[in-house]
Design a protein around this motif. Structure first.
Motif, PDB file in Angstrom:
ATOM      1  N   LYS A 154       0.838  -1.211   0.000  1.00  0.00           N
ATOM      2  CA  LYS A 154       0.000   0.000   0.000  1.00  0.00           C
ATOM      3  C   LYS A 154       0.869   1.255   0.000  1.00  0.00           C
ATOM      4  CE  LYS A 154      -3.999  -1.844   2.435  1.00  0.00           C
ATOM      5  NZ  LYS A 154      -4.811  -1.752   3.658  1.00  0.00           N
ATOM      6  N   HIS A 155       1.933   1.200   0.799  1.00  0.00           N
ATOM      7  CA  HIS A 155       2.851   2.339   0.859  1.00  0.00           C
ATOM      8  C   HIS A 155       3.448   2.610  -0.526  1.00  0.00           C
ATOM      9  CE1 HIS A 155       6.184   4.918   1.881  1.00  0.00           C
ATOM     10  NE2 HIS A 155       7.034   4.014   1.428  1.00  0.00           N
ATOM     11  N   CYS A 156       3.870   1.536  -1.199  1.00  0.00           N
ATOM     12  CA  CYS A 156       4.469   1.695  -2.535  1.00  0.00           C
ATOM     13  C   CYS A 156       3.461   2.291  -3.520  1.00  0.00           C
ATOM     14  CB  CYS A 156       4.984   0.351  -3.043  1.00  0.00           C
ATOM     15  SG  CYS A 156       6.374  -0.268  -2.054  1.00  0.00           S
ATOM     16  N   SER A 177      18.375   6.884  -4.047  1.00  0.00           N
ATOM     17  CA  SER A 177      18.467   8.263  -3.550  1.00  0.00           C
ATOM     18  C   SER A 177      17.531   8.565  -2.394  1.00  0.00           C
ATOM     19  CB  SER A 177      18.187   9.258  -4.683  1.00  0.00           C
ATOM     20  OG  SER A 177      16.794   9.284  -4.966  1.00  0.00           O
ATOM     21  N   HIS A 178      16.551   7.682  -2.133  1.00  0.00           N
ATOM     22  CA  HIS A 178      15.659   8.005  -1.008  1.00  0.00           C
ATOM     23  C   HIS A 178      16.240   7.565   0.339  1.00  0.00           C
ATOM     24  CE1 HIS A 178      13.999   3.871  -1.115  1.00  0.00           C
ATOM     25  NE2 HIS A 178      13.464   4.134   0.049  1.00  0.00           N
ATOM     26  N   ASP A 179      17.450   7.010   0.310  1.00  0.00           N
ATOM     27  CA  ASP A 179      18.173   6.816   1.559  1.00  0.00           C
ATOM     28  C   ASP A 179      18.440   8.221   2.110  1.00  0.00           C
ATOM     29  OD1 ASP A 179      19.913   6.316   3.610  1.00  0.00           O
ATOM     30  OD2 ASP A 179      21.526   5.520   2.353  1.00  0.00           O
ATOM     31  N   VAL A 238       7.806  12.773  -0.659  1.00  0.00           N
ATOM     32  CA  VAL A 238       6.493  12.098  -0.568  1.00  0.00           C
ATOM     33  C   VAL A 238       6.573  10.768   0.184  1.00  0.00           C
ATOM     34  CG1 VAL A 238       5.657  13.209  -2.677  1.00  0.00           C
ATOM     35  CG2 VAL A 238       6.632  10.895  -2.826  1.00  0.00           C
ATOM     36  N   ASP A 239       7.764  10.263   0.391  1.00  0.00           N
ATOM     37  CA  ASP A 239       7.939   8.939   0.990  1.00  0.00           C
ATOM     38  C   ASP A 239       7.264   8.832   2.360  1.00  0.00           C
ATOM     39  OD1 ASP A 239       8.823   6.367   1.455  1.00  0.00           O
ATOM     40  OD2 ASP A 239      10.920   6.886   1.749  1.00  0.00           O
ATOM     41  N   GLU A 240       7.587   9.723   3.260  1.00  0.00           N
ATOM     42  CA  GLU A 240       6.998   9.676   4.601  1.00  0.00           C
ATOM     43  C   GLU A 240       5.619  10.333   4.633  1.00  0.00           C
ATOM     44  OE1 GLU A 240       8.522   8.974   7.892  1.00  0.00           O
ATOM     45  OE2 GLU A 240      10.206   7.979   6.958  1.00  0.00           O
ATOM     46  N   LEU A 297       8.440   1.256  -7.141  1.00  0.00           N
ATOM     47  CA  LEU A 297       9.491   0.264  -6.880  1.00  0.00           C
ATOM     48  C   LEU A 297      10.532   0.707  -5.841  1.00  0.00           C
ATOM     49  CD1 LEU A 297       9.969  -0.806 -10.614  1.00  0.00           C
ATOM     50  CD2 LEU A 297       8.959  -2.205  -8.809  1.00  0.00           C
ATOM     51  N   HIS A 298      10.338   1.885  -5.240  1.00  0.00           N
ATOM     52  CA  HIS A 298      11.429   2.432  -4.419  1.00  0.00           C
ATOM     53  C   HIS A 298      11.788   1.575  -3.197  1.00  0.00           C
ATOM     54  CE1 HIS A 298       8.274   3.926  -1.752  1.00  0.00           C
ATOM     55  NE2 HIS A 298       9.203   4.273  -0.889  1.00  0.00           N
ATOM     56  N   ASP A 299      10.818   0.805  -2.691  1.00  0.00           N
ATOM     57  CA  ASP A 299      11.088  -0.017  -1.509  1.00  0.00           C
ATOM     58  C   ASP A 299      11.143  -1.507  -1.851  1.00  0.00           C
ATOM     59  OD1 ASP A 299      11.429   1.938   0.418  1.00  0.00           O
ATOM     60  OD2 ASP A 299       9.333   1.937   1.068  1.00  0.00           O
ATOM     61  N   ILE A 300      11.439  -1.835  -3.092  1.00  0.00           N
ATOM     62  CA  ILE A 300      11.366  -3.232  -3.540  1.00  0.00           C
ATOM     63  C   ILE A 300      12.258  -4.188  -2.740  1.00  0.00           C
ATOM     64  CG2 ILE A 300      13.113  -2.968  -5.401  1.00  0.00           C
ATOM     65  CD1 ILE A 300      11.322  -4.892  -7.088  1.00  0.00           C
TER      66      ILE A 300
END
Ligand code: FE2
Length: 186
Positions: free
Chosen positions: A23-25, A87-89, A106-108, A52-55
């Protein structure tokens, strides 16, 4: 990137089984597409980076997001795409591009907005007001896992006013949940 949205979604599901993470993705995908539209950028590409950022998060929590490449490269995702994901690290050493700043911004925030909607009696994203999100930003007991500092600094780095940022992302999420593929979000 040659993968279609459906292929990207299938690939994500091969590596992520946790419903909340899926859901987050999806939420990050929606927000990335919305910002791509605002900035007149490629919505498919930005959406795929979001989706796919948290794959690698589930399989490699300790090496996240630096194992994403090992999961994405065999499917034709190039070095640039993988760098966008990495890069979202928070501690990523590079200078972020517009896409990369947006991903961080937008991640958090997506999860925080959804959490704010879910505590409403009607659980409505559509009726959620910016001022109520702002108020909950200050309530440390609420959604305590969400890092407020990251939300504030990343919005600032993107050059968007926090209230407008919240309003824009909330609106995009509210519109998306009307579509069948995103219905489960809230
Ligand atoms: Fe994430």
């Amino acid at each position: 990137m040659n993968a279609t949205r459906e292929e990207a979604w299938k690939l994500l599901q091969q590596h992520v089984g946790n419903e909340s993470l899926l859901k987050h993705c999806l939420a990050v995908e929606i927000a990335m597409r919305a910002y791509a539209e605002m900035f007149s950028e490629d919505q498919e590409y930005w959406g795929a980076v979001g989706l796919l950022h948290d794959i690698d998060f589930e399989k490699y929590p300790d090496q996240h997001p630096y194992q994403a490449g090992s999961l994405l490269a065999p499917h034709g995702f190039d070095v640039e795409f993988i760098a966008n994901v990495e890069s979202h690290d928070r501690n990523w050493p590079g200078e972020r591009t517009l896409l990369q700043k947006t991903l961080l911004a937008v991640d958090e925030l997506t999860g925080f907005i959804i959490a704010c909607a879910l505590v409403r009696p009607d659980k409505s994203l559509e009726k959620l007001e910016v001022k109520s999100v702002m108020k909950k930003m200050k309530d440390k007991a609420f959604a305590r896992a969400v890092n407020r500092e990251t939300i504030i600094t990343s919005a600032d780095a993107l050059g968007v006013e926090l209230k407008e940022h919240i309003a824009y992302v909330a609106k995009a999420l509210a519109a998306a949940v009307q579509k069948p593929k995103y219905q489960k979000l809230a």
